[in-house]
Design an enzyme around this catalytic site. Structure first.
Site, PDB file in Angstrom:
ATOM      1  CB  ILE A 162     108.411  72.217 -19.086  1.00 30.96           C
ATOM      2  CG1 ILE A 162     109.443  72.960 -18.602  1.00 30.96           C
ATOM      3  CG2 ILE A 162     108.452  71.754 -20.383  1.00 30.96           C
ATOM      4  CD1 ILE A 162     110.592  72.476 -18.888  1.00 30.96           C
ATOM      5  CB  VAL A 191     107.408  81.121 -17.600  1.00 31.03           C
ATOM      6  CG1 VAL A 191     106.584  79.832 -18.256  1.00 31.03           C
ATOM      7  CG2 VAL A 191     105.962  81.683 -16.873  1.00 31.03           C
ATOM      8  CE  LYS A 221     114.195  80.337 -13.115  1.00 34.40           C
ATOM      9  NZ  LYS A 221     114.840  80.265 -11.713  1.00 34.40           N
ATOM     10  CG  ASP A 266     112.992  79.192  -1.998  1.00 35.38           C
ATOM     11  OD1 ASP A 266     112.560  78.793  -1.001  1.00 35.38           O
ATOM     12  OD2 ASP A 266     112.525  79.440  -3.043  1.00 35.38           O
TER      13      ASP A 266
END
Length: 515
Positions: free
Chosen positions: A259, A266, A288, A404
């Site tokens: 997805i 990924v 993940k 982040d």
């Protein structure tokens, strides 16, 4: 003259062309032989017809059966040994004929054919194959194999006088080098030289040898990288085995597909399986998988090597185990956020570099990122105040800085904002923790100011509101200089006292201690 007269005069005519001797109105010259019903019903006639059919269908078997051992009249059949040999020979011939039929059926018209020659029962009396038609595969000599070069005696030369030949002779060395090319790897194409007297010089042979070895090492490196890395969709054999174990254990029901892809990981979607006593598995899960290639992590070691939770372990691990530590870092950060009530994915389990979390979305459709969704002015204002509250909770209750934070790492689902991707989050006492916080404040402030939120604070005001510090600088350069001074002060305190104590002075807030 009528037609009857022409038909009658035709046989009496003299010699002429062939078409004149055959008249279409003439009577047939041969008549069919009639047979009685008794002859038709006889067993002898039935056997003859059956034999004719067998000859037409299996000519090789019949030809093999018509040997001198069966039809001969002068053979003594009183000996049991002779009868056994005759029966065995007949059986061998039929077996060979069957092999030929199978071989012809399999090969057909193909240019590449297989042979059952090694399974045939060949006898000396067999006259089917002649001595001139012997396939080279049935012999011990292989023309595609290079002839073994003649060895040089220990004394180093052969011959006498002017005919002396040493081991350094150009012709001898050339032939030896040609024969040594057989030792190259099968992937290195050296060709064939049947019937040719090939001679390679030492210079050419050494160059080919070095090239063959370098190609072999390169292919080995590529194979190792393919087997041990997760560059393509992050699924290498080891990762695939981990996913198989999760499905086989019942933790996950099925993995539907990918997805999301990123520089460091990924994400796959999966349906949850059976819940256990100590673990609740959500209906939909997000897997993940962190990539084990180190290209993306060369500039990310600063997020983990100075984190006090992993600082002692960082120097003792090889680079590949750092990826597992990166996944473990995200699991701990998500656990802290979940305990503080911040909307984020729920951790299910961590296996090496595979982290299983709850899925933010519905029916395999992930929640959109904040940058991709179009919100009304009221929802945009609501999202801004929610993010401001989450940043304060993250800093004060979870003792973390996202490092982040931007519209790319915030999802909009069920009318509220969800934080994701916290693997790089650090403690405020990190040597660059305040710099990361100021960068997050700049990203958030710029996004909501462009989105039309009039109440959005600028990056310096947002930094003071989140951290509780009171840095009064007129411009951004002085503001960042004061932040670096505070970080330097905290780093000196840590080195002198060996404690993770924050020396940042805040208005009304107690100093921040680690766990």
């Amino acid at each position: 003259m009528d037609s009857v007269g022409v038909a009658a005069a035709a046989p009496d005519a003299g010699p002429g062309p062939a078409w004149q001797s055959k008249c279409p109105w003439g009577a047939p010259s041969t008549t069919s032989i009639s047979c009685s019903l008794a002859d038709v019903m006889s067993e002898q006639l039935a056997k003859e017809l059956q034999l004719e059919e067998e000859n037409a269908a299996f000519p090789e078997v019949v030809a093999a059966a018509e040997g001198p051992f069966i039809t001969g009249e002068n053979i003594d059949t009183s000996s049991d040994l002779m009868l056994a040999q005759m029966l065995q020979m007949e059986f061998d011939r039929e077996y060979d004929a069957q092999l030929r039929r199978e071989e012809k059926k399999i090969n057909g018209d193909s240019k590449v054919s297989i042979s059952f020659e090694n399974y045939r029962k060949v006898h000396p009396y067999d006259s089917d194959s002649s001595e001139d038609e012997v396939d080279w595969q049935d012999t011990r000599h292989d023309p595609y194999r290079a002839d073994k070069p003649t060895t040089t005696p220990r004394r180093g030369f052969i011959g006498k006088g002017k005919d002396i030949t040493t081991k350094h002779d150009e012709v001898v060395c050339g032939r030896k080098n040609t024969a040594r090319m057989e030792n190259f790897a099968p992937e290195f194409q050296v060709g064939d030289g049947i019937g040719m007297d090939l001679k390679l010089s030492n210079q050419v042979f050494n160059a080919l040898k070095q090239h063959a070895y370098s190609e072999e090492r390169r292919s080995a490196r590529l194979h190792e990288k393919k087997e041990h890395s997760t560059a393509e969709k992050a699924v290498d054999p080891k990762t695939r085995l981990l996913l198989y174990k999760m499905v086989n254990s019942g933790m996950l029901e099925t993995i539907t597909g990918c997805i999301s892809t990123g520089k460091e990981s990924v994400v796959f979607h999966a349906y949850g399986g059976n819940a256990t006593e100590d673990k609740v598995i959500p209906p939909e899960c997000a897997i993940k998988v962190f990539k084990t290639t180190l290209n993306e992590f060369k500039n990310r070691d600063k997020y983990i090597k100075d984190d006090y939770r992993f600082k002692d372990r960082f120097s003792k691990l090889n680079p590949r185990k750092i990826i597992r530590m990166w996944a473990e870092k995200e699991m701990h950060n998500l656990t802290r956020m979940q305990n503080a009530g911040i909307p984020c994915p729920q951790v299910v389990i961590l296996k090496k570099h595979v982290l299983v979390m709850s899925f933010i979305g519905q029916d395999q459709v992930p929640a959109p990122k904040l940058k991709d969704v179009t919100l009304s002015s009221e929802d945009m204002k609501k999202a801004y105040y929610q993010i401001l509250n989450m940043m304060q909770q993250l800093y004060r209750e979870c003792n973390l800085v996202h490092a982040d934070l931007s519209e790319y790492n915030m999802l909009w689902h069920d009318g509220k904002v969800w934080l994701i991707d916290v693997s790089q989050s650090v403690d405020p006492t990190h040597p660059h923790g305040l710099e990361f916080l100021f960068r997050d404040c700049r990203n958030v402030s710029q996004f909501f100011q462009k989105g039309g939120v009039a109440e959005a604070l600028n990056e310096r005001e947002l930094f003071n509101a989140v951290s509780g510090l009171n840095i009064t600088a007129d411009n951004e350069v002085d503001f960042q200089a004061e932040i670096e001074a505070l970080e330097k002060m905290n780093e000196d305190h840590v080195q002198n006292h060996g404690k993770k104590l924050s020396t940042f002075s805040s208005d009304g807030d107690p100093p921040i201690y680690d766990e």
